[in-house]
Write a protein that holds these residues in place. Structure first.
Motif, PDB file in Angstrom:
ATOM      1  N   GLU A 165       0.845  -1.193   0.000  1.00 40.89           N
ATOM      2  CA  GLU A 165       0.000   0.000   0.000  1.00 40.89           C
ATOM      3  C   GLU A 165       0.878   1.239   0.000  1.00 40.89           C
ATOM      4  O   GLU A 165       1.887   1.292   0.715  1.00 40.89           O
ATOM      5  CB  GLU A 165      -0.952   0.005   1.198  1.00 40.89           C
ATOM      6  N   ILE A 166       0.471   2.220  -0.785  1.00 39.87           N
ATOM      7  CA  ILE A 166       1.228   3.446  -0.958  1.00 39.87           C
ATOM      8  C   ILE A 166       0.322   4.624  -0.642  1.00 39.87           C
ATOM      9  O   ILE A 166      -0.779   4.731  -1.195  1.00 39.87           O
ATOM     10  CB  ILE A 166       1.748   3.558  -2.408  1.00 39.87           C
ATOM     11  N   ALA A 167       0.782   5.506   0.236  1.00 46.01           N
ATOM     12  CA  ALA A 167       0.021   6.715   0.557  1.00 46.01           C
ATOM     13  C   ALA A 167       0.157   7.708  -0.603  1.00 46.01           C
ATOM     14  O   ALA A 167       1.112   7.655  -1.379  1.00 46.01           O
ATOM     15  CB  ALA A 167       0.531   7.345   1.836  1.00 46.01           C
ATOM     16  N   GLN A 168      -0.801   8.614  -0.701  1.00 45.46           N
ATOM     17  CA  GLN A 168      -0.825   9.575  -1.802  1.00 45.46           C
ATOM     18  C   GLN A 168       0.461  10.415  -1.844  1.00 45.46           C
ATOM     19  O   GLN A 168       0.946  10.740  -2.915  1.00 45.46           O
ATOM     20  CB  GLN A 168      -2.050  10.462  -1.672  1.00 45.46           C
ATOM     21  N   ASP A 169       1.015  10.731  -0.697  1.00 44.08           N
ATOM     22  CA  ASP A 169       2.225  11.568  -0.687  1.00 44.08           C
ATOM     23  C   ASP A 169       3.500  10.787  -1.007  1.00 44.08           C
ATOM     24  O   ASP A 169       4.577  11.365  -1.129  1.00 44.08           O
ATOM     25  CB  ASP A 169       2.375  12.293   0.657  1.00 44.08           C
ATOM     26  N   GLU A 170       3.403   9.460  -1.175  1.00 45.28           N
ATOM     27  CA  GLU A 170       4.555   8.631  -1.541  1.00 45.28           C
ATOM     28  C   GLU A 170       4.632   8.358  -3.048  1.00 45.28           C
ATOM     29  O   GLU A 170       5.556   7.694  -3.502  1.00 45.28           O
ATOM     30  CB  GLU A 170       4.480   7.276  -0.834  1.00 45.28           C
ATOM     31  N   ILE A 171       3.677   8.852  -3.801  1.00 44.78           N
ATOM     32  CA  ILE A 171       3.590   8.556  -5.232  1.00 44.78           C
ATOM     33  C   ILE A 171       4.809   9.088  -5.967  1.00 44.78           C
ATOM     34  O   ILE A 171       5.191  10.240  -5.814  1.00 44.78           O
ATOM     35  CB  ILE A 171       2.298   9.136  -5.829  1.00 44.78           C
ATOM     36  N   LYS A 172       5.422   8.212  -6.778  1.00 44.29           N
ATOM     37  CA  LYS A 172       6.530   8.600  -7.645  1.00 44.29           C
ATOM     38  C   LYS A 172       6.103   8.279  -9.067  1.00 44.29           C
ATOM     39  O   LYS A 172       6.004   7.119  -9.463  1.00 44.29           O
ATOM     40  CB  LYS A 172       7.788   7.837  -7.268  1.00 44.29           C
ATOM     41  N   LEU A 173       5.858   9.329  -9.841  1.00 41.22           N
ATOM     42  CA  LEU A 173       5.402   9.159 -11.209  1.00 41.22           C
ATOM     43  C   LEU A 173       6.519   8.626 -12.100  1.00 41.22           C
ATOM     44  O   LEU A 173       7.693   8.942 -11.894  1.00 41.22           O
ATOM     45  CB  LEU A 173       4.904  10.490 -11.783  1.00 41.22           C
ATOM     46  N   LYS A 174       6.133   7.843 -13.114  1.00 36.35           N
ATOM     47  CA  LYS A 174       7.084   7.390 -14.106  1.00 36.35           C
ATOM     48  C   LYS A 174       7.429   8.551 -15.010  1.00 36.35           C
ATOM     49  O   LYS A 174       6.597   9.403 -15.297  1.00 36.35           O
ATOM     50  CB  LYS A 174       6.478   6.263 -14.941  1.00 36.35           C
ATOM     51  N   LYS A 175       8.656   8.588 -15.471  1.00 35.98           N
ATOM     52  CA  LYS A 175       9.067   9.615 -16.442  1.00 35.98           C
ATOM     53  C   LYS A 175       8.649   9.147 -17.827  1.00 35.98           C
ATOM     54  O   LYS A 175       8.909   8.021 -18.197  1.00 35.98           O
ATOM     55  CB  LYS A 175      10.561   9.832 -16.380  1.00 35.98           C
ATOM     56  N   LYS A 176       7.974  10.020 -18.537  1.00 36.02           N
ATOM     57  CA  LYS A 176       7.520   9.649 -19.886  1.00 36.02           C
ATOM     58  C   LYS A 176       8.007  10.632 -20.890  1.00 36.02           C
ATOM     59  O   LYS A 176       8.259  11.726 -20.644  1.00 36.02           O
ATOM     60  CB  LYS A 176       6.004   9.573 -19.923  1.00 36.02           C
TER      61      LYS A 176
END
Length: 176
Positions: A165-176
């Motif tokens: 489980e990942i909290a919203q503030d831990e999100i790391k977006l993929k580079k596209k």
């Protein structure tokens, strides 16, 4: 003499004396959008993440990206105007991950025909990394898939593969 105030995050209020009314009319004006989508009330520090999610650097129609505009509600905000494109539900769901209070306006023939709040979908696919270093998505060419879990105002994402489980503030977006 016309005096305007601009807020900057690092220095607070700053007084700008701009001269007479004739000088004031030379401020930047952005063309009205005939058909397309406006994303407004984006937190200024999240604007370029939204640009990345929508892959706008590859978009070949007119678009306007503005940041650090004064906002009574937010202090400063970002805005994106996308000509001749209407966002799909999965795209707006991805934006809701990082800018949940942004607003979507649909424009047709220069008129706002619809205003939408952002809503997270049930699942988010291939937008972010799993934070679990041993998750298969970090070692194999497998697209990430996360289930959205909403508990009141809190949002968590659960990896379909490793169940982390990942909290919203831990999100790391993929580079596209």
């Amino acid at each position: 003499m016309i005096v305007t105030r601009r807020r900057t995050p690092d220095t607070g209020d700053r007084r700008l004396e701009t001269g007479d009314k004739k000088h004031m009319e030379k401020e930047l004006k952005v063309a009205a959008l005939r058909n397309g989508t406006v994303i407004d009330h984006i937190p200024a520090d999240k604007l370029f993440q939204v640009v990345s999610i929508l892959r706008l650097k590859y978009y070949d129609h007119p678009l306007t990206i503005g940041n650090n505009f004064d906002s009574k509600k937010m202090g400063v905000k970002g805005i994106i105007k996308i000509s001749d494109r209407f966002l799909a539900e999965d795209e707006t769901s991805k934006i809701a991950l990082i800018a949940p209070n942004a607003k979507i306006n649909i424009i047709k023939e220069y008129q706002v025909i619809e205003k939408r709040d952002l809503v997270l979908g049930d699942e988010i696919n291939d937008v972010m990394h799993c934070v679990n270093p041993v998750c298969i998505t970090n070692h194999q060419p497998v697209p990430t898939r996360f289930y959205v879990i909403q508990e009141g105002n809190k949002v968590h994402l659960k990896c379909r593969y490793c169940e982390r489980e990942i909290a919203q503030d831990e999100i790391k977006l993929k580079k596209k």
